[in-house]
Enzyme design. Structure first.
Site, mmCIF file in Angstrom:
data_model
loop_
_atom_site.group_PDB
_atom_site.id
_atom_site.type_symbol
_atom_site.label_atom_id
_atom_site.label_comp_id
_atom_site.label_asym_id
_atom_site.label_seq_id
_atom_site.Cartn_x
_atom_site.Cartn_y
_atom_site.Cartn_z
ATOM 1 N N ASN A 194 -20.567 -3.847 -19.629
ATOM 2 C CA ASN A 194 -19.745 -4.837 -18.809
ATOM 3 C C ASN A 194 -19.743 -6.356 -19.406
ATOM 4 O O ASN A 194 -20.603 -6.663 -20.058
ATOM 5 C CB ASN A 194 -20.339 -5.065 -17.321
ATOM 6 C CG ASN A 194 -19.303 -5.884 -16.314
ATOM 7 O OD1 ASN A 194 -18.377 -5.357 -16.352
ATOM 8 N ND2 ASN A 194 -20.232 -6.556 -15.512
ATOM 9 N N LYS A 205 -13.707 -2.836 3.399
ATOM 10 C CA LYS A 205 -14.678 -1.425 2.955
ATOM 11 C C LYS A 205 -16.066 -1.768 3.109
ATOM 12 O O LYS A 205 -16.657 -0.661 3.462
ATOM 13 C CB LYS A 205 -14.353 -1.317 1.467
ATOM 14 C CG LYS A 205 -13.000 -0.861 1.289
ATOM 15 C CD LYS A 205 -12.683 -0.758 -0.180
ATOM 16 C CE LYS A 205 -12.727 0.781 -0.551
ATOM 17 N NZ LYS A 205 -12.373 0.986 -2.046
ATOM 18 N N TYR A 222 -3.920 2.641 -12.332
ATOM 19 C CA TYR A 222 -2.953 3.510 -12.378
ATOM 20 C C TYR A 222 -1.508 2.922 -12.724
ATOM 21 O O TYR A 222 -0.479 3.731 -12.558
ATOM 22 C CB TYR A 222 -3.182 4.297 -11.130
ATOM 23 C CG TYR A 222 -3.119 3.534 -9.800
ATOM 24 C CD1 TYR A 222 -4.259 3.086 -9.129
ATOM 25 C CD2 TYR A 222 -1.808 3.214 -9.290
ATOM 26 C CE1 TYR A 222 -4.310 2.635 -8.178
ATOM 27 C CE2 TYR A 222 -1.926 2.400 -7.870
ATOM 28 C CZ TYR A 222 -3.136 2.205 -7.574
ATOM 29 O OH TYR A 222 -3.162 1.411 -6.501
ATOM 30 N N SER A 257 0.786 -1.080 0.102
ATOM 31 C CA SER A 257 -0.157 -0.013 0.000
ATOM 32 C C SER A 257 0.682 1.147 0.060
ATOM 33 O O SER A 257 1.949 1.421 0.819
ATOM 34 C CB SER A 257 -1.055 -0.217 1.249
ATOM 35 O OG SER A 257 -1.658 1.170 1.083
ATOM 36 N N ASP A 281 -14.004 8.130 -3.032
ATOM 37 C CA ASP A 281 -13.701 7.838 -4.483
ATOM 38 C C ASP A 281 -14.468 8.625 -5.449
ATOM 39 O O ASP A 281 -13.961 9.364 -6.208
ATOM 40 C CB ASP A 281 -14.418 6.342 -4.913
ATOM 41 C CG ASP A 281 -13.260 5.254 -4.256
ATOM 42 O OD1 ASP A 281 -12.303 5.698 -3.735
ATOM 43 O OD2 ASP A 281 -13.582 4.208 -4.187
ATOM 44 N N SER A 307 -0.531 4.369 0.584
ATOM 45 C CA SER A 307 -1.051 5.205 1.484
ATOM 46 C C SER A 307 -0.112 5.652 2.710
ATOM 47 O O SER A 307 -0.161 6.866 2.983
ATOM 48 C CB SER A 307 -2.427 4.562 2.365
ATOM 49 O OG SER A 307 -3.127 4.306 1.214
HETATM 50 P P1 ATR Z 1 -13.600 -3.594 -8.441
HETATM 51 O O1 ATR Z 1 -14.185 -3.475 -7.036
HETATM 52 O O2 ATR Z 1 -12.150 -3.324 -8.351
HETATM 53 O O3 ATR Z 1 -14.387 -2.921 -9.499
HETATM 54 P P2 ATR Z 1 -14.675 -6.141 -8.996
HETATM 55 O O4 ATR Z 1 -16.037 -5.808 -8.272
HETATM 56 O O5 ATR Z 1 -13.878 -7.463 -9.216
HETATM 57 O O6 ATR Z 1 -13.668 -5.010 -8.756
HETATM 58 O O7 ATR Z 1 -14.822 -5.635 -10.744
HETATM 59 C C1 ATR Z 1 -14.111 -6.065 -11.652
HETATM 60 C C2 ATR Z 1 -14.726 -5.360 -12.964
HETATM 61 O O8 ATR Z 1 -13.573 -5.694 -13.978
HETATM 62 C C3 ATR Z 1 -15.805 -6.302 -13.219
HETATM 63 O O9 ATR Z 1 -17.016 -5.184 -13.991
HETATM 64 C C4 ATR Z 1 -15.411 -7.294 -14.428
HETATM 65 O O10 ATR Z 1 -16.371 -7.891 -15.130
HETATM 66 P P3 ATR Z 1 -17.135 -8.776 -14.809
HETATM 67 O O11 ATR Z 1 -18.191 -8.298 -13.998
HETATM 68 O O12 ATR Z 1 -17.849 -9.399 -16.100
HETATM 69 O O13 ATR Z 1 -16.426 -9.824 -14.266
HETATM 70 C C5 ATR Z 1 -14.094 -6.699 -15.083
HETATM 71 N N1 ATR Z 1 -13.317 -7.515 -15.908
HETATM 72 C C6 ATR Z 1 -12.340 -8.061 -14.990
HETATM 73 N N2 ATR Z 1 -11.552 -8.791 -16.096
HETATM 74 C C7 ATR Z 1 -12.173 -8.688 -17.149
HETATM 75 C C8 ATR Z 1 -11.960 -8.869 -18.453
HETATM 76 N N3 ATR Z 1 -10.568 -9.827 -18.586
HETATM 77 N N4 ATR Z 1 -12.466 -8.442 -19.448
HETATM 78 C C9 ATR Z 1 -13.637 -7.879 -19.162
HETATM 79 N N5 ATR Z 1 -13.931 -6.978 -17.953
HETATM 80 C C10 ATR Z 1 -13.290 -7.606 -16.914
#
Ligand code: ATR
Length: 288
Positions: free
Chosen positions: A155, A71, A229, A19, A107, A21
């Protein structure tokens, strides 16, 4: 110098890992002349989270950040919740009150500030959120609270996008929300979407990936922001830049939400020059 008046802040997480932070917040306190120290607190066992919070409060800890995996888990143990934290359903900053800690989520403020810096306003904009996880939720709530004209959520898993849209209905009943799978970008009309990339795609070490790789997608945008990032310029942002669109990176947003947390705790904020130094410091600490 640490003395009897030093305020203690910290981060609750498990693992604390790499981290940024502690480095960042301690540098920020120094820039602002705040007599404060920011420490990592690794709460290894979730069943001790309540005790950790009570102990922190009893010891007079002035404020905390919260990150994965706590969180959402901390919410039942808080004495209050800000409007934004309630809408997002997750907190990342705890502000001390007499009774306990009040949960905030910085955020949205970080994201908004980062966009405004580039002259990009949410009000009246067609906002395109890519993703439907926690980060996408912040971006979608930002669009709903700050008067977007229209929201599109794309998505990979379309059902998740629909669930996110549904949860926004009470927040902004008038806001038109369209949900689709990622491939549906081809049917978007116009070239004025403010895109906020909220998936984990493109994160180091898979930096060559972009959630939508077709250069024609980027023609449809007015601007592009990415919450990823590492690297500082993701493939998503590179493609947007190649299409001549303004871009906003994830690092300024990360810094911005940290600065917002610090000012919730102390009432202080830093100068633009300090912010630049912080950006440099954080960039140097990153792997890519
Ligand atoms: P965070 O809290 O960081 O947003 P998360 O809840 O795990 O993490 O969400 C990750 C996001 O990245 C989701 O929208 C995920 O899509 P899915 O809901 O279909 O799983 C997206 N994501 C992760 N890997 C992906 C990939 N290879 N292609 C497209 N979308 C991806």
């Amino acid at each position: 110098m640490i003395d009897a008046k030093t305020k203690v802040f910290g981060l609750l997480a498990n693992p604390i890992g790499h981290s940024l932070s502690p480095r960042f917040q301690n540098a920020l306190a120094a820039y602002c002349g705040e007599n404060a120290v920011y420490l990592p607190f690794e709460v290894k066992r979730p069943e001790t989270l309540e005790a950790a919070l009570k102990g922190a409060h009893a010891l007079g800890i002035a404020g905390l950040n919260v990150t994965v995996p706590y969180k959402e888990a901390v919410i039942p143990y808080l004495s209050g919740l800000s409007e934004e934290a309630r809408l997002i359903g997750a907190v990342n900053t705890l502000v001390r009150s007499e009774e306990g800690y009040v949960g905030h989520n910085t955020d949205i403020a970080g994201m908004e500030r980062m966009l405004l810096r580039q002259g990009l306003s949410i009000r009246g904009a067609k906002v395109l959120v890519l993703g439907a996880g926690g980060a996408a939720r912040s971006a979608a709530v930002l669009a709903a609270l700050k008067g977007a004209a229209e929201l599109v959520i794309l998505n990979r898993n379309k059902e998740r996008a629909e669930a996110l849209a549904k949860s926004l209905r009470n927040v902004a009943p008038e806001l038109p929300v369209l949900t689709e799978g990622l491939d549906a970008w081809e049917s978007l009309s116009g070239n004025d979407y403010l895109a906020i990339q909220c998936t984990s795609v493109g994160m180091w070490p898979k930096a060559e990936e972009a959630v939508i790789a077709d250069p024609r997608f980027y023609e449809k945008l007015s601007a592009a922001a990415d919450i990823v990032y590492t690297p500082a310029e993701t493939e998503f942002l590179r493609l947007a830049r190649a299409a001549g669109k303004p871009t906003v990176g994830g690092l300024p947003m990360l810094i911005s939400q940290g600065i917002h947390a610090f000012s919730l705790w102390t009432g202080k904020t830093c100068t633009a020059a300090d912010e630049e130094s912080l950006l440099k410091l954080v960039r140097e600490a990153l792997p890519a």
